[in-house]
Every structure is written in C-alpha cells, then in structure tokens.
Design an enzyme around this catalytic site. Structure first.
Site, PDB file in Angstrom:
ATOM      1  N   ASP A 451       0.836  -1.205   0.000  1.00  0.00           N
ATOM      2  CA  ASP A 451       0.000   0.000   0.000  1.00  0.00           C
ATOM      3  C   ASP A 451       0.873   1.259   0.000  1.00  0.00           C
ATOM      4  O   ASP A 451       2.099   1.200   0.224  1.00  0.00           O
ATOM      5  CB  ASP A 451      -0.887  -0.043   1.256  1.00  0.00           C
ATOM      6  CG  ASP A 451      -2.185   0.728   1.108  1.00  0.00           C
ATOM      7  OD1 ASP A 451      -2.296   1.534   0.168  1.00  0.00           O
ATOM      8  OD2 ASP A 451      -3.071   0.524   1.944  1.00  0.00           O
ATOM      9  N   ASP A 516     -10.860   1.844  -3.328  1.00  0.00           N
ATOM     10  CA  ASP A 516     -11.343   1.566  -1.972  1.00  0.00           C
ATOM     11  C   ASP A 516     -12.860   1.565  -1.922  1.00  0.00           C
ATOM     12  O   ASP A 516     -13.439   1.309  -0.877  1.00  0.00           O
ATOM     13  CB  ASP A 516     -10.812   2.616  -0.984  1.00  0.00           C
ATOM     14  CG  ASP A 516      -9.478   2.192  -0.404  1.00  0.00           C
ATOM     15  OD1 ASP A 516      -9.039   1.064  -0.688  1.00  0.00           O
ATOM     16  OD2 ASP A 516      -8.878   2.994   0.341  1.00  0.00           O
TER      17      ASP A 516
END
Ligand code: DGJ
Length: 715
Positions: A451, A516
C-alpha cells in the site's frame, strides 16, 4: 524494420504500422502511425505527401517536428525538452547520428554537438499486440553540469482528424473516470505532482475522431508507464497540427547530469485502433498479459481473495480472524489477506507505520497460529505492508527522523498522520527489505498487498535535493528485490485504492487494488474505466458489505457479487455478520467465477455503448468459442423496456447456446419476459452469432441495480 537504408524506420504489426523519419543529420520525427499501408508504400512517399509551406505571419519555412520538440527547432508553442547549463546551452537541436536495429524496433541515436548532448530513442512495435513502446535517454557529454527541467518521453504528431481527447481522472473511491472533450486550439495539459500515479490524473490519454465509440472509429491510446509525477499534453498548434507528448514531470534541480551521466524517461506505451475503444483496450490487455505479467503468474488461476480490511479494520483478534478464515474457506475463498493493523503499535492510523514487527499485544503467539489456520484450510496467506511510510509516532521515526522526505523550513503537510521515507537511501531500503524479508521467511506467506497512502508533498531528501524520480526508481528496485528473494510471493500495488495502477508498477507487481470503493454501483463504472488499459485479471474486485462503508448505500448481494466476479474476485465484508441467504448466494457467485475464470482472465474485452443508465460489457474467448456478457441496470428507465443487447466479438458464422447465468434466482418483474419465453434461465436457446450481433436480443425489464450475466457457448 522494413527499409534497409535507414532514412525511414518502418515497423509493422498485424493491423497497424509506424513510420519514423530518421534521416542521418536531421531531427527524428513520427511520420505516420495507423493502418498498415501496402508493402510498396515507401517512407519517402509519406514524407513527400507531408510537405508543408511557410506562411505570412509565421516562419517563411514550415518548421519541422521532432520527437523531442527541442528549443533549437524554434517552435513557437511546444517544447518537449528543456535543459541548460547555468543558463546556457539551452538551444539544442538533435540530429540523427545512427539507427541501430533491435528486435521489432530500433534505437535512433541523436546528438547535438553544440550543446554536447546525446538523445537516444528506443522504439519497438510488437508485431502481435500492435503496441508501440518508446523510451528516451538524454546523456550529457559536456564537462559542465546539465540541468534538465523537462524531457517528454516523445512528442508524437498525430492526425488532425483526432478531434477528441479522452482524459482519465477521479479521486479517492472514484478512480478511472473518463472525460471526453473536443480539442480546441492551444494545449490540453494534465500535470501530476503528487509523487504517485495519483487518483486525479491517470497517466494516459486517448485521441479519437468525434464519432469514435466502443466498436467503431479511429483512436490512439497513449499510456505513460510511470508511478510518479507526470505531464501529459495535447497541443493543437497554430498551424493546425496536433502533437501529443507524455513524460515524467521534473521538479527544479531534480535531474542534474554531470559529464557522462544519463537520464532515461519512462516508457510511452501506445496503441492504435481503427475499430473503436474496445479493440484498443484489447491491445493494451495483451501487452500487460504478455509483456508485463510474469509467465508463471499468468498460467496460475487467480485465487479468490478474502481481505480483512472492511471486516475488522484495526480491531485484530486471532480467534475472530480464524473464524473469518474458516467461513471464507467454506465459501470457496482461496487466499486470505491480513490487512493493516498486525504490526507495531498500529491500533489505528495514528501510530506504528514503519515498525514492521508482529505486534505482541495483538498476536501474543505471533502470526504463526493464524497463518497455520489459514493454510490448514487450504488457503494461501497474504499480508499488508506500506513500506514507504512512517508514522511520526513509531519506533522507526524516533530512531531515524532524518529518513523522511520534506522541504527545509516547511512543515510537513498533514496526510493520514504519516510521512514518506526516502527509500532511495540505501540504508532505508535495506531496513525495509530486511523487515519484509524476515516476515516472509518466518511465515508461509504468498502475497503482499503493498500500500501507499499519501502524496509526496515535499519530496526533498536530507541533502535538500528533490528525490521524486529517485523514489519511484527505488520503489521499483525494492519490489524487484523482494520479488527475486521470494519469487513465489505475488505483490499487489495499492495506493489508497487505485492511485498506483499504471504499467510502470505492473512490471514489478502482479495485480492492482482498483479502488477503496466496494460500492457495486460505483465499482461498475470504476472497473469499466480501468479496463481501458488494464485486463480484468489484475483488477482487484471485492464484494463489500451490504451497507457500503464508503457511500452508505445498501446494495443487494446479487449486484455486489456479479460486479466483483468479472475481475479478480475477492471478498471484503464481515462474513460473521452478513445474512445467511446472502452468504449462500455469495458461495454460488464464487463457484460461478471459478467456472468462468479462465475465460474472464484470458478473453478479449468488448465494452458496449449503451444509454447512460445501463452498462454493458463482455469477454469473448480468443477463439470465439465462448463469451460472457453482463448488462447492468444502474437506475430507472423512462421506457418500458430497454433496447436490445447486440452482442459483440462473436463469430457470425457460428451458433451459440445462450443462457442467463446470473442472478441465480431471476424473476421477471412481469412474467413472462423473453428470459422465460426462451427458457434462458433453464435450458437456454441457440442462435446464430450473426443474429445475436446484428439483430440483438430484446432485454427484459429489470429493477434498477440489477445485473444480468449471459453465457454464450458455441455449438
Ligand atoms: C488503503 C487501502 O486502499 C485499503 O484497502 C486498506 O488497505 C487501507 N489502506 C489500510 O490502511
């Protein structure tokens, strides 16, 4: 390379060709890119047809174009190269010195004796995919330092008939939006200084004719394979010509070349289609599949994921995670990915980043028991890292406050309570490698979700110099180092969702996290946007909770599941609290995904043009033996019934057995619809490919937020 006297460089693929002018002693330029011209068509013919005149009010001679559009050309509008030596040597003019053959391409080596610079273009056109790749390298042969302010990888003159520009934009949870505008005179410019690929400026452009759509019309697609700052330009010159240029965007002083030093630009990955956007995407997909993905990962079916993020966030508890894993395995999940929160003092997003040691507080017996449980269930284990970041509240930052990027005299910009490590420093990269390596060595872990959750707002190193470009190269090097030490481990590139999903990082990773947003309605559109460049098997597509965390919408399991099953399917919901009937449906959707995963992950994409309240796309096997098409009803229709679904990409000469395979329990709003009349939900019916594509099939009325999935099998 077709012409032996290298005045022109001609490269051919199955259905497109490029022609560069590369006459010794002149600036190199793109002369032609488009459909394959006959063998007999020489570069000279095209060059002669391109002859232009001077004009009153502008230069008396037509100014040439070049791949660099350097200052020495004297062009009044476009400049692709800006460099100087203490204010001098700014007016380079590059001339071809030699052309060296390479597989499917060539290296055009240019030099400017006056400013003592070299500029090399590496160009190839893949004969099968039709994808054109260009990279450039600038070398300083002068004794004094060269300051490079800008180097577009290449400036490409494209046909003036490309009147439309399609840009890709968005924000967190709304990635891959498309913006289509008509070109005007002057410049269309997209600049990204976020230090990552970004949500708001995906590094790609399309240039198309005004009537180009998914299935027809000419379009050029240009993608910059780079995970950092970029500048994309489309310039409409005062003389009418159109120039597209893409390159890394450089900060002042960022690239300074001493004698003998070089700077290599990121690669432009381009394609041309005479048959609309879908055919263009097919080329990019084949490029990603055959040139970027590792062969061993390509041949392995993509395991269905379970990701813990939206189920537990930072609230880790081994027993609960084991229960989730047990439940996931029972549904058919094949890989369990432990997200943020397993290390250091990371109990929320305020602390712990950088301390890549399993937390004793949360995992008193270590990660071993969870990993054993997961692998004991027959699943692979995956784990989350955010290597480039550090929380100020961490052991790492307390020990090494000087490891972070910043700008002297300027406060850090608050951004998820974290700073960016200067991973171009060897000691920082070594620390990160050592930590990741240790976690992978200590456990049977086969997957990393890598990430990256903040911009490089002030990308300065400890010496005060800008490190943005260096940071991207250091990222690629660290990914490669992890990969070569642990070749069996797959790596996902994630950046607050899809802010790092470019072809640069894909040369060093195995899939991307698309967004997301697990809201199925948003996802339909986000995934469609991503599909312009990226094939479905590398797009992480997860089934989120009934009550979407990001949008607050409630969406049926039927819609959520079908939306995820067309990509690289995964789950990201709390299986311990979801309704049992929904879990039963989810299990069926996973089984359906597995049954069709090969087709979905290897076929050709066909997006169809529809009314705005519908979305339709399909995947057709490359041998046209099978296809899957999804048709989504996004919101209500003014008409009683939608239009017809004209399938695409089938073999007109063959017959296909057509069935509706999702939703499982399809019920017509008012029976019987065509689905019942033809028994498509049961035994199905057989139609010719020609009829399915040309006449099309009348669609039934359906409630908004419904997605029908049709399967076609050649008989
Ligand atoms: C951002 C990612 O996009 C999410 O999926 C999740 O991994 C969080 N970071 C964790 O902090």
């Amino acid at each position: 390379m077709r012409e032996s006297y290298l005045q022109y460089l001609r490269l051919d693929s199955n259905d497109s060709m490029v022609l560069f002018s590369c006459e010794i002693g002149t600036p190199p330029s793109l002369l032609y890119w488009g459909p394959v011209l006959g063998e007999a068509v020489s570069g000279e013919q095209i060059a002669r047809l391109s002859l232009r005149q001077g004009m009153h009010g502008v230069a008396d001679v037509a100014l040439p174009m070049s791949l660099a559009m350097e200052a020495g050309l004297g062009h009044p509008m476009v400049q692709g190269l800006a460099a100087h030596r203490a204010g001098k040597d700014w007016g380079s003019l590059f001339r071809v010195g030699k052309v060296e053959a390479m597989p499917h391409g060539a290296k055009i080596v240019c030099r400017d004796e006056q400013t003592r610079l070299g500029l090399e273009y590496s160009i190839d056109l893949d004969p099968e995919t039709g994808v054109l790749r260009i990279a450039s390298t600038l070398t300083n042969y002068g004794a004094t330092t060269l300051d490079l302010n800008e180097l577009a990888t290449a400036c490409l003159e494209l046909p003036q008939s490309m009147t439309d520009v399609v840009g890709f934009t968005g924000r967190w949870t709304q990635e891959f939006g498309r913006e289509r505008i008509a070109r005007t005179s002057g410049s269309y410019v997209r600049e990204n200084r976020s230090g990552r690929t970004s949500h708001f400026s995906y590094p790609a452009l399309l240039l198309a004719t005004a009537d180009t759509n998914e299935s027809a019309g000419e379009v050029y697609g240009l993608h910059l394979a780079w995970s950092g700052n970029h500048r994309l330009r489309v310039d409409t010159l005062t003389d009418g010509r159109l120039v597209a240029s893409l390159g890394a965007l450089l900060f002042p002083g960022e690239i300074r070349l001493a004698l003998g030093e070089s700077y290599t630009s990121p690669e432009i990955v381009g394609a041309y289609s005479a048959h609309g956007f879908s055919a263009l995407s097919q080329k990019f997909h084949q490029h990603v599949r055959t040139k970027l993905l590792r062969p061993e990962m390509r041949s392995k079916p993509r395991p269905v994921h379970y990701n813990t993020w939206e189920a537990v966030y930072f609230d880790h508890d081994t027993d609960r995670l084991k229960d989730l894993a047990t439940k996931a395995a029972a549904l058919g999940v094949e890989r369990f990915v432990l997200d943020d929160g397993w290390f250091g003092a990371r109990r929320n997003d305020l602390a712990g980043l950088g301390d890549w040691f399993v937390s004793d507080d949360v995992y008193p017996e270590g990660l071993g028991p969870l990993v054993d449980h997961v692998t004991g269930l027959g699943m692979e284990m995956g784990i989350w890292f955010e290597p480039e970041m550090v929380n100020p509240d961490s052991e790492l930052y307390r020990a090494h406050p000087d490891w972070v990027l910043g700008a002297e005299g300027v406060d850090q910009i608050p951004f998820r309570t974290q700073y960016v490590l200067d991973i171009s420093r060897p000691e920082v990269a070594d620390y990160l490698f050592e930590r990741i390596d240790a976690v992978l060595r200590d456990h049977d872990i086969r997957y990393i979700k890598w990430d990256m959750n903040r911009d490089l707002s002030h990308p300065g190193g400890v010496d005060g110099a800008v490190r943005a470009v260096a940071q991207v190269h250091a990222l690629y090097a660290l990914l490669d180092r992890v990969r070569s030490a642990h070749p069996q481990v797959e790596i996902e590139s994630c950046s607050s969702g899809g802010a790092r999903a470019d072809m640069g990082v894909l040369a060093h990773s195995d899939r991307v996290w698309t967004s997301d947003s697990n809201d199925a309605l948003d996802r339909q559109n986000i995934q469609r946007g991503a599909s312009f460049f990226l094939p479905p098997e590398i797009l992480g597509c997860h089934v989120g909770p009934a009550h979407c965390h990001v949008t607050g919408r409630r969406i049926s399991m039927a819609m959520r599941a079908v939306t995820a099953l067309t990509g690289h399917m995964g789950l990201e919901l709390n299986l311990l609290t979801e309704r049992e009937p929904d879990l039963v449906q989810l299990k069926s959707a996973i089984a359906l995904h597995k049954a069709h995963r090969r087709l979905l992950h290897e076929g050709d994409i066909y997006r169809l043009d529809t009314a705005p309240h519908h979305l339709c796309s399909g995947v057709v096997a490359r041998d046209k033996s099978e296809a899957l098409f999804s048709f989504s009803y996004m919101w209500g229709d003014q008409h009683v019934l939608p239009g017809r679904l004209q399938f695409a990409g089938l073999n007109a000469e063959r017959d296909y057995h057509l069935t509706l395979i999702w939703p499982e329990a399809w019920q017509a709003v008012k029976a019987p619809s065509l689905i019942e009349k033809l028994d498509l939900g049961g035994g199905g019916a057989v139609f010719s490919g020609a009829a399915l594509m040309q006449a099309g099939m009348q669609l039934p009325h359906a409630q908004p937020e419904t997605c029908l999935l049709f399967h076609l099998k050649a008989v």
